[in-house]
Design a protein around this motif. Structure first.
Motif, PDB file in Angstrom:
ATOM      1  N   SER A 137      19.557  19.251  70.726  1.00 20.09           N
ATOM      2  CA  SER A 137      19.567  18.044  70.375  1.00 20.09           C
ATOM      3  C   SER A 137      18.247  16.904  70.666  1.00 20.09           C
ATOM      4  N   ASN A 138      17.459  17.350  70.902  1.00 20.48           N
ATOM      5  CA  ASN A 138      16.333  16.420  71.291  1.00 20.48           C
ATOM      6  C   ASN A 138      15.615  16.261  70.081  1.00 20.48           C
ATOM      7  N   ILE A 139      15.890  14.997  69.477  1.00 16.14           N
ATOM      8  CA  ILE A 139      15.316  14.680  67.877  1.00 16.14           C
ATOM      9  C   ILE A 139      13.608  14.428  68.038  1.00 16.14           C
ATOM     10  N   SER A 140      13.538  13.731  69.364  1.00 16.08           N
ATOM     11  CA  SER A 140      12.064  13.302  69.415  1.00 16.08           C
ATOM     12  C   SER A 140      10.784  14.661  69.517  1.00 16.08           C
ATOM     13  N   SER A 182      30.704  28.479  67.361  1.00 16.67           N
ATOM     14  CA  SER A 182      30.311  29.220  66.198  1.00 16.67           C
ATOM     15  C   SER A 182      30.173  28.176  65.107  1.00 16.67           C
ATOM     16  N   GLN A 183      31.155  27.209  65.179  1.00 14.64           N
ATOM     17  CA  GLN A 183      31.081  26.109  64.082  1.00 14.64           C
ATOM     18  C   GLN A 183      29.783  25.321  63.869  1.00 14.64           C
ATOM     19  N   LYS A 184      29.438  24.877  64.986  1.00 20.35           N
ATOM     20  CA  LYS A 184      28.174  24.231  65.053  1.00 20.35           C
ATOM     21  C   LYS A 184      26.799  25.189  64.430  1.00 20.35           C
ATOM     22  N   LEU A 185      26.988  26.390  64.846  1.00 21.94           N
ATOM     23  CA  LEU A 185      25.936  27.360  64.377  1.00 21.94           C
ATOM     24  C   LEU A 185      26.189  27.657  62.921  1.00 21.94           C
ATOM     25  N   MET A 186      27.071  27.679  62.583  1.00 21.39           N
ATOM     26  CA  MET A 186      27.346  27.966  60.942  1.00 21.39           C
ATOM     27  C   MET A 186      26.989  26.738  60.245  1.00 21.39           C
ATOM     28  N   ARG A 187      27.297  25.755  60.816  1.00 21.85           N
ATOM     29  CA  ARG A 187      26.845  24.153  59.992  1.00 21.85           C
ATOM     30  C   ARG A 187      25.323  24.288  59.960  1.00 21.85           C
ATOM     31  N   SER A 188      24.556  24.591  61.137  1.00 20.24           N
ATOM     32  CA  SER A 188      23.284  24.416  61.177  1.00 20.24           C
ATOM     33  C   SER A 188      22.591  25.542  60.222  1.00 20.24           C
ATOM     34  N   SER A 211      23.957  26.668  57.271  1.00 17.35           N
ATOM     35  CA  SER A 211      24.078  25.950  55.979  1.00 17.35           C
ATOM     36  C   SER A 211      22.919  24.967  55.701  1.00 17.35           C
ATOM     37  N   ILE A 212      22.801  24.149  56.623  1.00 13.62           N
ATOM     38  CA  ILE A 212      21.503  23.195  56.648  1.00 13.62           C
ATOM     39  C   ILE A 212      20.137  24.079  56.380  1.00 13.62           C
ATOM     40  N   GLU A 216      18.876  16.403  60.857  1.00 13.17           N
ATOM     41  CA  GLU A 216      20.105  16.489  60.424  1.00 13.17           C
ATOM     42  C   GLU A 216      20.803  17.863  61.374  1.00 13.17           C
ATOM     43  N   LEU A 217      19.798  18.881  61.736  1.00 12.15           N
ATOM     44  CA  LEU A 217      20.134  19.691  62.457  1.00 12.15           C
ATOM     45  C   LEU A 217      20.567  19.488  63.814  1.00 12.15           C
ATOM     46  N   CYS A 218      19.736  18.418  64.419  1.00  8.55           N
ATOM     47  CA  CYS A 218      19.874  17.776  65.934  1.00  8.55           C
ATOM     48  C   CYS A 218      21.086  17.085  65.882  1.00  8.55           C
ATOM     49  N   GLN A 219      21.624  16.589  64.829  1.00  7.81           N
ATOM     50  CA  GLN A 219      22.719  15.719  64.902  1.00  7.81           C
ATOM     51  C   GLN A 219      24.040  16.652  64.695  1.00  7.81           C
ATOM     52  N   ALA A 220      23.735  17.690  63.913  1.00 11.12           N
ATOM     53  CA  ALA A 220      24.663  18.775  64.192  1.00 11.12           C
ATOM     54  C   ALA A 220      25.114  19.649  65.302  1.00 11.12           C
ATOM     55  N   MET A 221      24.096  19.963  66.195  1.00 11.39           N
ATOM     56  CA  MET A 221      24.250  20.261  67.268  1.00 11.39           C
ATOM     57  C   MET A 221      24.790  19.279  68.294  1.00 11.39           C
TER      58      MET A 221
END
Length: 327
Positions: free
Chosen positions: A213-216, A287-293, A295-296, A320-325
């Motif tokens: 989750s390191n957006i920068s 697994s839920q986080k990874l599945m959301r990722s 789909s993104i 969006e991916l960083c926020q999902a993780m």
């Protein structure tokens, strides 16, 4: 076999294979007369190439006709199919014809079955960046071909620095061969590190930044990749592959599987020893986080294919991916 069909997305390896064909079959003194390259994207251009291929060579050596960027193995009219078969059956013994395409031949197409009958079909596809075991094998093979000895840690350094870029791999190995000419001992990572630029950011580093989750850092990496002319769809494909692997590892863990070999088989990982490190990477994830990722990432792929602005679309998806993780 006088007919060749080369396909894949590794343009460098295809160009090297074509050069080898030219050097093998065409007399350099008569090249201007006996070698032609045609961008055969439509039937008329393919027909032109076929007509030239059935012409006997002029002077010494053989004739080579190269039909590039062809789609005959995906779609082919009945009239062109008939012309292909007629040409293959009447090629002069000293005339060769080469087709190249980026896409895999469609096994259901009549033209593909015809090519399988008459042509030597070779694949030149880039190894997915996340298949580090396969890339390491490629590095070893390429080094062996030029009689360059590398230690295992030197191979690992080259895999990390170069990834699946076969053009750069060739250049780096040739540089190492020249700089260490006559050395009989295998080169170590310490010896080659000053010569190999190891700062090249790759999409796997981007995946790791997203995972933490390191957006920068993630935005910096994607900007660097784009500046280095990395294609957005290829970045996306690497991320999909990495997140898919992480998802398989997590699903197997959550199901209670403890056998690393079984996990490796399910996740299509060539080396079961790598599973240990992947398990460390997915600690703290579910697994839920990874599945959301995933789909993104699939949405990102669709948007890129529909021509949306590459930089803005990637940046939005990365955030969006960083926020999902992080959730």
């Amino acid at each position: 076999m006088p007919v060749y069909f080369y396909w894949g997305d590794d343009d460098y390896q295809i160009s090297q294979a074509v050069k080898k064909l030219i050097d093998t079959h065409v007399d350099p003194m008569w090249r201007d007369f006996n070698y032609v390259k045609i961008h055969a994207t439509v039937d008329l251009e393919v027909m032109d190439g076929l007509n030239q291929a059935v012409t006997s060579p002029f002077g010494m050596g053989n004739r080579l006709t190269w039909l590039a960027d062809t789609a005959i193995a995906q779609r082919c009219s009945e009239s062109l199919l008939a012309e292909l078969e007629r040409t293959f059956n009447h090629l002069p013994v000293d005339s060769y014809i080469l087709f190249t395409a980026s896409n895999k031949p469609d096994g259901r197409a009549k033209s593909t079955k015809l090519l399988q009958k008459y042509a030597q079909i070779l694949e030149f596809s880039l190894i997915p960046p996340w298949k580090t075991d396969a890339i390491a094998q490629l590095v070893k093979q390429a080094a062996t071909e030029i009689d360059l000895k590398l230690s295992s840690d030197a191979v690992d350094l080259l895999v990390d620095a170069i990834g699946n870029d076969t053009r750069r791999l060739t250049m780096e190995l040739q540089k190492l061969q020249l700089s260490h000419y006559g050395q009989t001992k295998p080169l170590t990572a310490k010896e080659i590190a000053p010569l190999v630029q190891a700062s090249a950011h790759n999409s796997l580093q981007l995946a790791s930044a997203i995972r933490t989750s390191n957006i920068s850092q993630a935005l910096t990496l994607v900007a660097e990749l784009l500046r280095n002319n990395e294609v957005g769809l290829r970045i996306c494909a690497t991320l999909v592959g990495q997140f898919r692997t992480w998802l398989w590892i997590k699903l197997m863990q959550e199901s209670g599987e403890r056998d690393d070999k079984a996990i490796a088989d399910a996740a299509e990982i060539g080396n079961p020893k790598r599973v240990y490190f992947l398990k460390q990477e997915v600690q703290g994830l579910n697994s839920q986080k990874l599945m959301r990722s995933l789909s993104i990432l699939l949405r990102l792929e669709a948007e890129l294919k529909h021509g949306k602005d590459e930089t803005a679309t990637l940046q939005t998806a990365i955030i969006e991916l960083c926020q999902a993780m992080a959730k």
